[in-house]
Design an enzyme around this catalytic site. Sequence first.
Site, PDB file in Angstrom:
ATOM      1  N   GLU A  39      57.458   3.770  56.389  1.00 48.41           N
ATOM      2  CA  GLU A  39      57.693   5.098  55.809  1.00 48.41           C
ATOM      3  C   GLU A  39      58.759   5.054  54.715  1.00 48.41           C
ATOM      4  O   GLU A  39      58.643   5.760  53.718  1.00 48.41           O
ATOM      5  CB  GLU A  39      58.042   6.108  56.900  1.00 48.41           C
ATOM      6  N   TYR A 119      60.756  14.972  55.613  1.00 45.05           N
ATOM      7  CA  TYR A 119      59.388  14.446  55.574  1.00 45.05           C
ATOM      8  C   TYR A 119      59.279  13.146  56.379  1.00 45.05           C
ATOM      9  O   TYR A 119      58.408  13.004  57.254  1.00 45.05           O
ATOM     10  CB  TYR A 119      58.969  14.190  54.119  1.00 45.05           C
ATOM     11  N   ASP A 137      54.834  16.752  52.471  1.00 43.21           N
ATOM     12  CA  ASP A 137      55.239  16.372  51.120  1.00 43.21           C
ATOM     13  C   ASP A 137      54.288  17.029  50.130  1.00 43.21           C
ATOM     14  O   ASP A 137      53.494  17.897  50.506  1.00 43.21           O
ATOM     15  CB  ASP A 137      55.238  14.845  50.963  1.00 43.21           C
TER      16      ASP A 137
HETATM   17  N1  ADE Z   1      52.523   7.778  52.786  1.00 41.33           N
HETATM   18  C1  ADE Z   1      53.606   7.963  53.542  1.00 41.33           C
HETATM   19  N2  ADE Z   1      53.398   7.546  54.787  1.00 41.33           N
HETATM   20  C2  ADE Z   1      52.132   7.078  54.831  1.00 41.33           C
HETATM   21  C3  ADE Z   1      51.326   6.510  55.835  1.00 41.33           C
HETATM   22  N3  ADE Z   1      51.807   6.332  57.061  1.00 41.33           N
HETATM   23  N4  ADE Z   1      50.074   6.146  55.518  1.00 41.33           N
HETATM   24  C4  ADE Z   1      49.625   6.331  54.278  1.00 41.33           C
HETATM   25  N5  ADE Z   1      50.329   6.843  53.288  1.00 41.33           N
HETATM   26  C5  ADE Z   1      51.579   7.221  53.551  1.00 41.33           C
END
Ligand code: ADE
Length: 359
Positions: A39, A119, A137
């Site tokens: 993340e 987020y 987001d």
């Molecule tokens: N963007 C942020 N977290 C994500 C996730 N776990 N899978 C795909 N896109 C992401």
Amino acid sequence: MEEELLRGATEPLLAWYRENKRDLPWRKERSFYSVLLSELMLQQTRVEAVKDRYTRFLERFPTAQSLAAASEDEVLKNWEGLGYYSRARNLWKAAKILAERGEPQTWVGVRALPGVGDYTAGAISSIALGLKEPAVDGNVLRILTRLFADGRNIDDAGTKKYFSDLLRKVFPPETGDFTEALMELGAIVCVPNGPPTCGACPWSGVCRAHLAGREAEFPVRSEKKARRIEMLDVFVLRHADLYAVRKRGEGLLAGLWEFPNSPSQLAPSGENQQLAPSEGNQQLAPSEEGGRGVGATFGEVLATKSAKHIFTHVEWRMTGYLIEAKERDPQFAWVSAGELRAHYAIPSAFRAFLAWLEE
Ligand code: ADE
């Protein structure tokens, strides 16, 4: 009513996700640490750019303990090219906290980790801890404002809170899948640039924007501010096969290594532009003539080239000078090309000039 519409849309979304989700490396292992890593890497960085880097980072630092034991320079080196390096430093700090105190079990505990905002806290809590906490987001706001044909400005803080509260009310037991399904729909169907592929969308029968043919009207947002343009002279100083580098101080790209550089005195072209603030860097050479004074200061100029790099709020327009230095100025570290590539984290902004380095 919004809540009923969203509740009814949840199961079709999950079913669509199970069938269509991309095979991404962080969707296999689900330890707290690996979710934190993915993340943080995915903040401000595209999935395609993260995929290999996530796997490589996890191989190098497989546990919070192993990352906590590394040096800052090692961590930055392994983050090289991903940008937004404060994320790497925050991840390193978070790893130390996990190693010392164990993993948090609540949203508040996750949110308190360095580098984790609302987020990311929602994403980690729902994916790693099974908590019914949303991760909202711009992508999630786009799909929800379209679903409801909701004209609220997504740049207003209240909009995020409104949709977070709504999601919290309908959260299914498959918390991580729900969070990632919302992200996935925004990433591969209800896309940010260009028209959404509504024919492939599990919500096409209920999406108010689609039913009214108004997909392009949502989301509503404020106008973006133009980037500030900074002109930089960058000096690749070579002396007997060693190159001059220095560590950046506070501010943008703090703690990374760079070629000596200074704001150019050349006025940038166009409007709404200003000269670079020095970011704490010393003025290195007189450059009223676009660097022609450089030769006299450092040594013979062998080549020049221009390059540009775009950050979120700033754009650098750089003129690079490859120079056979007269001496090894002791204010810099002097290292071989091989050492530089292996051990020094150089921001991508300077990548164009790395091509000058001879091994
Ligand atoms: N963007 C942020 N977290 C994500 C996730 N776990 N899978 C795909 N896109 C992401």
